[in-house]
Write a protein that holds these residues in place. Structure first.
Motif: not given
Ligand SMILES: *Cc1c(COP(=O)(O)O)cnc(C)c1O
Length: 492
Positions: A242-245, A264-269
């Motif tokens: 998976k791609l994490y941003y 991307f499959d997941a991200v945090h802000l």
């Protein structure tokens, strides 16, 4: 007392002085022991400072004046996005209906607060291109960790239990490998190429059956956009990962390009960076995560959902990785970020990215004749300089950073990313005026001249602060973080 520093509140204490006045009791006075269990009653008096109200006021005002904050001066701390915190955010956060509510109130009594959480989730979906959002994590790093747990749970739920490796570029923010380790995963480093981007050939070597995820930030920590992102996506997805941003800093791309659309499959802000939550001094922060629908069943519980016209706290999330933060997360920061998003609107957020990128490029171009720019292509919201040439002439990046303090500037991030020698990472943000940028640039150019004309003034900096240079080894190994009342008594 440290030389030049102000006295501690305990050192200012004089017996018999006080800073309060209370009305005389109108009720019958009871012995404490008649209402509190004896074991909870202290046997000796607390040693509290005794001080008059005016002196108390001066003490704290003096201390606050010693802080450097974005409201007092320029703060180009790369990767930290020290932008102005609009004051209307504070007014909204103090509206009594929000500020006085309690997270354990019944859903029906906090519909307004839940609506803010829900609507914030909707806005962040739009901004990131993700399918579901959780606002629970309290910081960027906690968001990273939570999303990695979710990705691992996703693989495990497919019977794919051997995926234990997280690929992280050598330019990554330190929290990325740290979060992977705390999530029980192994870190595999992928090299950057001479353009400061992920080395595709090396990526192909390190990716495989054990790949859980790759963690990237785009633009990366060198301020450079990963042009090969689509190929990176295909390679990692092709291997089942998976791609994490890492979206701590979205300042270069808002309303322009979305992590979800990049694959991307997941991200945090970080609401406390891009979305104007104040974050000097360590928080409170907020690190919401967003995921594509296949990861959504693993989101932390509870979820804040819409049920007809009402908002509801949904605890029944069978595959959830569990709760990661008390209640709904740091609600006060949601209010500030929500106010920011609503006051800016999509066009405003796009302008933020335009100006953040313009300001960084302006500074980089004005400084490139004086300091080495290791990656000379246009940058995004931040850029990296190297003081390797200055080091040969006698002053290191650290000396230059200390000298900046004498001119009232917070230094940039130094010695990070670690793949650039004598590195300075500068992020001006969109909220600074051209005059401010010019003032900082001129100062950096002046310090460069001082290296030849008056080296000692640079090496001995700072000259204007209460405390000069700490012994960094001692400060790290033997920090003295407490004082002893006994010492003060002896001095007196
Ligand atoms: C700040 C930052 C983080 C970590 O965020 P915290 O809220 O400090 O935990 C992660 N990645 C990048 C790129 C950052 O700039």
């Amino acid at each position: 007392m440290l030389k030049g520093s102000s006295p501690l509140i305990f050192e200012r204490s004089t017996a018999g002085r006080f800073a309060y006045s209370l009305p005389t009791l109108e009720v019958e006075k009871k012995e404490l022991s008649s209402v509190v269990d004896d074991k909870f009653i202290r046997k000796t008096k607390a040693e509290l400072p005794e001080i008059a109200e005016l002196d108390l006021m001066r003490h704290y005002t003096e201390l606050s004046n010693r802080n450097h904050g974005v409201d007092t001066g320029f703060y180009p701390l790369g990767s930290c996005t020290m932008k102005y915190n609009p004051k209307i955010n504070e007014r909204v956060a103090r509206i009594p209906g929000f500020a006085m509510s309690h997270p354990l109130q019944n859903d029906s009594q906090i519909q307004g607060s839940l609506e803010i959480v829900y609507d914030m989730q909707e806005h962040l979906k739009e901004i990131t291109g993700m399918d579901e959002i959780s606002l629970q994590p309290a910081a960027g790093a906690q968001g990273e960790w939570t999303a990695l747990l979710m990705i691992k749970a996703f693989h495990d739920s497919n019977g794919d239990t051997e995926r234990t490796e997280v690929i992280v570029p050598d330019s990554a923010h330190g929290t990325n490998p740290a979060s992977a380790v705390v999530a029980g995963l192994d870190v595999v480093t992928v090299r950057s190429n001479d353009k400061g981007q992920v080395d595709i050939d090396h990526l192909k070597e390190v990716v495989g059956d054990k790949t859980c995820a790759i963690m990237l930030t785009n633009p990366n920590t060198l301020g450079i956009f990963e042009e090969e992102i689509i190929e990176i996506r295909d390679i990692v997805h092709g291997a089942g990962g998976k791609l994490y941003y890492d979206g701590a800093n979205l300042n270069a791309i808002m309303s322009k390009v979305r992590p979800g659309d990049m694959g991307f499959d997941a991200v945090h802000l970080n609401l406390h960076k891009t979305f104007t939550g104040p974050h000097g001094g360590g928080g409170p922060g907020s690190g919401p995560i967003g995921v594509k629908s296949d990861l959504a069943p693993f989101l932390p519980s509870p979820l804040i959902v819409k049920d007809g016209d009402n908002y509801k706290v949904e605890h029944d999330v069978p595959q959830s990785v569990g709760r990661v933060k008390a209640h709904f997360g740091n609600f006060g920061i949601f209010l500030r970020a929500y106010t920011y998003i609503r006051t800016m609107g999509p066009d405003g957020l796009k302008a933020v990215s335009d100006y953040a990128v313009l300001n960084a490029n302006y500074m980089m171009r004005r400084l490139e004749g004086t300091y080495h720019v290791p990656y000379p292509q246009h940058c995004k919201h931040e850029f990296v300089l190297s003081a390797s040439a200055q080091k040969k002439r006698g002053a290191r990046t650290l000396d230059i950073a200390k000298r900046l303090l004498d001119f009232g500037y917070h230094p940039p991030t130094v010695y990070f990313p670690t793949n650039v020698e004598e590195c300075m990472m500068i992020e001006p943000t969109e909220t600074e005026a051209k005059e401010t940028l010019d003032g900082f640039i001129d100062t950096l150019i002046q310090i460069d001249k001082e290296i030849d004309e008056n080296l000692d003034v640079v090496l001995e900096a700072p000259h204007t602060t209460v405390i000069g240079r700490l012994d960094e080894t001692q400060a790290a190994r033997n920090p003295v973080l407490r004082f002893s009342l006994e010492d003060i008594k002896e001095e007196k």
